[in-house]
Design an enzyme around this catalytic site. Sequence first.
Site, PDB file in Angstrom:
ATOM      1  N   GLU A 131      25.947  26.599 -26.951  1.00 28.63           N
ATOM      2  CA  GLU A 131      24.686  27.044 -27.525  1.00 28.63           C
ATOM      3  C   GLU A 131      23.621  25.975 -27.280  1.00 28.63           C
ATOM      4  OE1 GLU A 131      25.321  28.071 -31.623  1.00 28.63           O
ATOM      5  OE2 GLU A 131      26.807  29.620 -31.151  1.00 28.63           O
ATOM      6  N   GLY A 135      25.993  21.491 -27.371  1.00 29.31           N
ATOM      7  CA  GLY A 135      26.652  20.791 -26.272  1.00 29.31           C
ATOM      8  C   GLY A 135      28.156  20.912 -26.343  1.00 29.31           C
ATOM      9  N   TRP A 160      24.072  28.361 -21.034  1.00 27.59           N
ATOM     10  CA  TRP A 160      24.866  27.949 -19.870  1.00 27.59           C
ATOM     11  C   TRP A 160      25.976  28.962 -19.550  1.00 27.59           C
ATOM     12  CZ3 TRP A 160      21.702  24.916 -17.852  1.00 27.59           C
ATOM     13  CH2 TRP A 160      21.060  23.909 -18.571  1.00 27.59           C
ATOM     14  N   GLY A 357      22.650   8.061   6.307  1.00 25.25           N
ATOM     15  CA  GLY A 357      21.388   7.343   6.328  1.00 25.25           C
ATOM     16  C   GLY A 357      20.234   8.248   5.931  1.00 25.25           C
ATOM     17  N   GLU A 381      32.864  22.217 -17.996  1.00 24.59           N
ATOM     18  CA  GLU A 381      34.167  22.256 -18.680  1.00 24.59           C
ATOM     19  C   GLU A 381      34.448  20.975 -19.463  1.00 24.59           C
ATOM     20  OE1 GLU A 381      34.074  25.164 -18.360  1.00 24.59           O
ATOM     21  OE2 GLU A 381      35.104  25.811 -16.588  1.00 24.59           O
ATOM     22  N   GLU A 385      32.980  11.995 -20.978  1.00 25.27           N
ATOM     23  CA  GLU A 385      33.253  11.385 -22.279  1.00 25.27           C
ATOM     24  C   GLU A 385      34.216  12.241 -23.103  1.00 25.27           C
ATOM     25  OE1 GLU A 385      30.027   9.554 -20.385  1.00 25.27           O
ATOM     26  OE2 GLU A 385      30.224  11.685 -20.860  1.00 25.27           O
TER      27      GLU A 385
END
Length: 403
Positions: A131, A135, A160, A357, A381, A385
């Site tokens: 939501e 998170g 999401w 490069g 997923e 952390e």
Amino acid sequence: MSRLAQTDGLTDVQQEILATVRDFVDKEILPVATELEHRDEYPAQIVEGLKELGVFGLMIPEEYGGLGESLLTYALCVEEIARGWMSVSGIINTHFIVAYMLKQHGTQEQKEYFLPKMALGEIRGAFSMSEPGLGSDVSAITTKGVRDGDDYLLTGQKMWLTNGGTSTVVAVLCRTDEPGAADGDVPPHKSMTTFLVEKEPGFGEVRPGLTIPGKIEKMGYKGVDTTELILDGLRIPADRVLGGTTGRGFYQMMDGVEVGRVNVAARGCGVARRAFELGVAYAQQRHTFGKPIAQHQAIQFKLAEMATKVEAAHAMMVNAARKKDSGRRNDLEAGMAKYLASEYCKEVVEDAFRIHGGYGFSKEYEIERLYREAPMLLIGEGTAEIQKMIIGRRLLEEYRING
């Protein structure tokens, strides 16, 4: 075939499936992926091809029209598809998680209704936990499912949602009023329920009480539609509670996410392998100081580190998938695989970018696309952390000392 990321002990059937998917990726995905990605265009033709190959039913049991394959087979196929274009593997992943949740937790009626059509790709799945304000803190969800006679009324906002526009069934996690919850006798994770929400594909109000506002603009991971989901008194019959019993949604979702983490690890492996392929090829074509840059020790060191990371991530992903297939708990291995593969993917892609490069900064080169896609794996997923928290807690369980 690349020497890297090979898997021992595969059956003839598994090898045949992988060879077919690899051939499809080389012929149908790689030649068009960058162009479609730059246009942020949904890969409709590619999806139709994957339907014909049976990929949408890869892990659905044969009795429901699927191929009945293992998580390992599925993960290896995802690795190949992500090597072609990570967005395509995302389209499959959310569908696969919903099918897995139905297979593991659905009622017999739910399995018979959904799984045969999901195996054919006629019903396309998405799942929704996150939501706007929570998170990774899933226990803090505010979307509610309130009983109203024989139905539930769903109200809240989700974020999401991969396949939000193109999906036709969404597994939505909501908070429900379980006995004792109001008194604080029931912990938050036991007051959650998964609802199977059917809808029409598209954007706007796709059914009364359910709105998909539109695609969220993203840095990478384009082509696949990522959306919000707004529920405003959406009426859902009680027989669309996953498993038929409320209060089990958190465990059902976590079971789905656990196999989803193997999927994300597989995606990281696929993107990293493609980045290595691009880097090692360019290093042999680009000349500086009178010789190919691949002959400079600094570049050889980079290639050695990249290849080692590709191999290590692949091995951990395979181990996590095989452990789940054996019926054993694999949250430790899945967390480790997801964490390592996503971090190594980012590093391998960046090294390939450095090898290119200045040309790596040009949209004409494929590595530019991979450089924008890799960061999504660091958060999808569950963030790095969150994976470390899972790993740390499980290690303390395994190595607990007495006294």
